[in-house]
Design an enzyme around this catalytic site. Structure first.
Site, PDB file in Angstrom:
ATOM      1  N   ASP A  36       0.861  -1.329  -0.270  1.00 47.20           N
ATOM      2  CA  ASP A  36       0.038   0.051   0.024  1.00 47.20           C
ATOM      3  C   ASP A  36       0.888   1.169   0.207  1.00 47.20           C
ATOM      4  O   ASP A  36       2.092   1.063   0.535  1.00 47.20           O
ATOM      5  CB  ASP A  36      -0.962   0.204   1.200  1.00 47.20           C
ATOM      6  CG  ASP A  36      -1.733  -1.134   1.467  1.00 47.20           C
ATOM      7  OD1 ASP A  36      -2.162  -1.573   0.384  1.00 47.20           O
ATOM      8  OD2 ASP A  36      -2.260  -1.445   2.501  1.00 47.20           O
TER       9      ASP A  36
HETATM   10  N1  URA Z   1      -1.051  -5.854   4.030  1.00 51.46           N
HETATM   11  C1  URA Z   1      -1.858  -4.742   4.027  1.00 51.46           C
HETATM   12  O1  URA Z   1      -2.679  -4.280   4.662  1.00 51.46           O
HETATM   13  N2  URA Z   1      -0.864  -3.661   3.392  1.00 51.46           N
HETATM   14  C2  URA Z   1       0.138  -3.756   2.451  1.00 51.46           C
HETATM   15  O2  URA Z   1       0.893  -3.190   2.037  1.00 51.46           O
HETATM   16  C3  URA Z   1       0.846  -5.128   2.914  1.00 51.46           C
HETATM   17  C4  URA Z   1       0.062  -6.261   3.336  1.00 51.46           C
END
Ligand code: URA
Length: 253
Positions: free
Chosen positions: A117
């Site tokens: 993310d």
């Molecule tokens: N899980 C999440 O919620 N975000 C990420 O970036 C990776 C794994």
């Protein structure tokens, strides 16, 4: 001869410039390869090609110099980026946001193994080895990913147990995980080990019990860490790290 280049960051390049193709095959540098093309020495699918903008598909086009058929094998590369916040895991963004490709620059066209993310930091692997990447991302190979999660409030023991056994999310139940609450953090800092990669999985696992995730940092992917890298820095993996990833993913070394 393909004229279209695939823009999707998750797919290996379909078409490359003819001079790059010749360089990849070890025939000459890109500049010298241009001279060979201009001199009319290179045939693609039976026709002499002198246009330097010509693109070829390493898989589908037959490139010949004299009587020699040229096969280009791009060097396989593997690297890890220590992703900072506010960079998105995509090749280009129509909203002009910063992308991880602003940080990683290699001769070979690499692509990220899965996504992080925008706000998540830490280990993001890149490669042009499609076979290894798809196996690493498949949950059946159990390649562990470890996240350091910082919560707004301390994690209740009963929720830790539930997270370990599997959480019901809208796209299915998560597989068994391992939770390690870090001492001296008022139960707010947690290491979570999972081997799946559902979208926003870690955040959703904690949010499903009402926790707010303040920070999320991936500290490990199949044993690869960001050791020695500052945020935004990247390095090629060692031969040992690559061999270990291949072994974990069931790819022959
Ligand atoms: N899980 C999440 O919620 N975000 C990420 O970036 C990776 C794994």
């Amino acid at each position: 001869m393909e004229q279209v280049e695939n823009k999707d960051s998750n797919i290996l390049p379909q078409a490359v410039r003819l001079n790059r193709f010749l360089a990849m095959a070890g025939i000459a540098s890109r500049r010298k390869a241009e001279n060979l093309i201009l001199a009319g020495e290179v045939k693609v699918n039976g026709k002499v090609v002198t246009d330097l903008a010509t693109k070829v598909s390493p898989k589908n086009d037959r490139v010949v110099i004299g009587s020699k058929v040229i096969a280009a094998e791009e060097r396989l590369v593997y690297l890890v980026l220590n992703k900072p916040k506010d960079y998105i895991t995509t090749a280009s963004d129509e909203r002009g946001r910063k992308t991880v490709f602003d940080l990683v620059r290699t001769r070979e066209r690499v692509f990220p193994v899965g996504r992080l993310d925008r706000k998540t930091t830490g280990v993001l692997l890149f490669t042009n080895d499609g076979a290894l990447a798809s196996r690493l991302m498949h949950p059946s190979h159990n390649v562990p990913k470890i996240y350091h999660v910082t919560l707004e409030t301390g994690l209740d023991e009963k929720h830790a147990v539930k997270i370990e056994h599997g959480v019901h999310l809208e796209d299915g139940k998560t597989a068994p995980a391992h939770v390690d609450i870090l001492s001296g953090t008022k139960r707010r800092d947690v290491l979570l080990a999972i081997h799946e990669g559902k979208n926003r999985q870690v955040r959703r696992m904690f949010e499903s019990f009402g926790y707010e995730v303040k920070r999320l940092d991936r500290v490990e992917y199949g044993g690869v860490t960001t050791q020695g890298l500052k945020r935004g820095g990247w390095r090629f993996l060692s031969a040992r790290e690559v061999a270990s990833l291949k072994e974990q993913a069931g790819v022959e070394n």
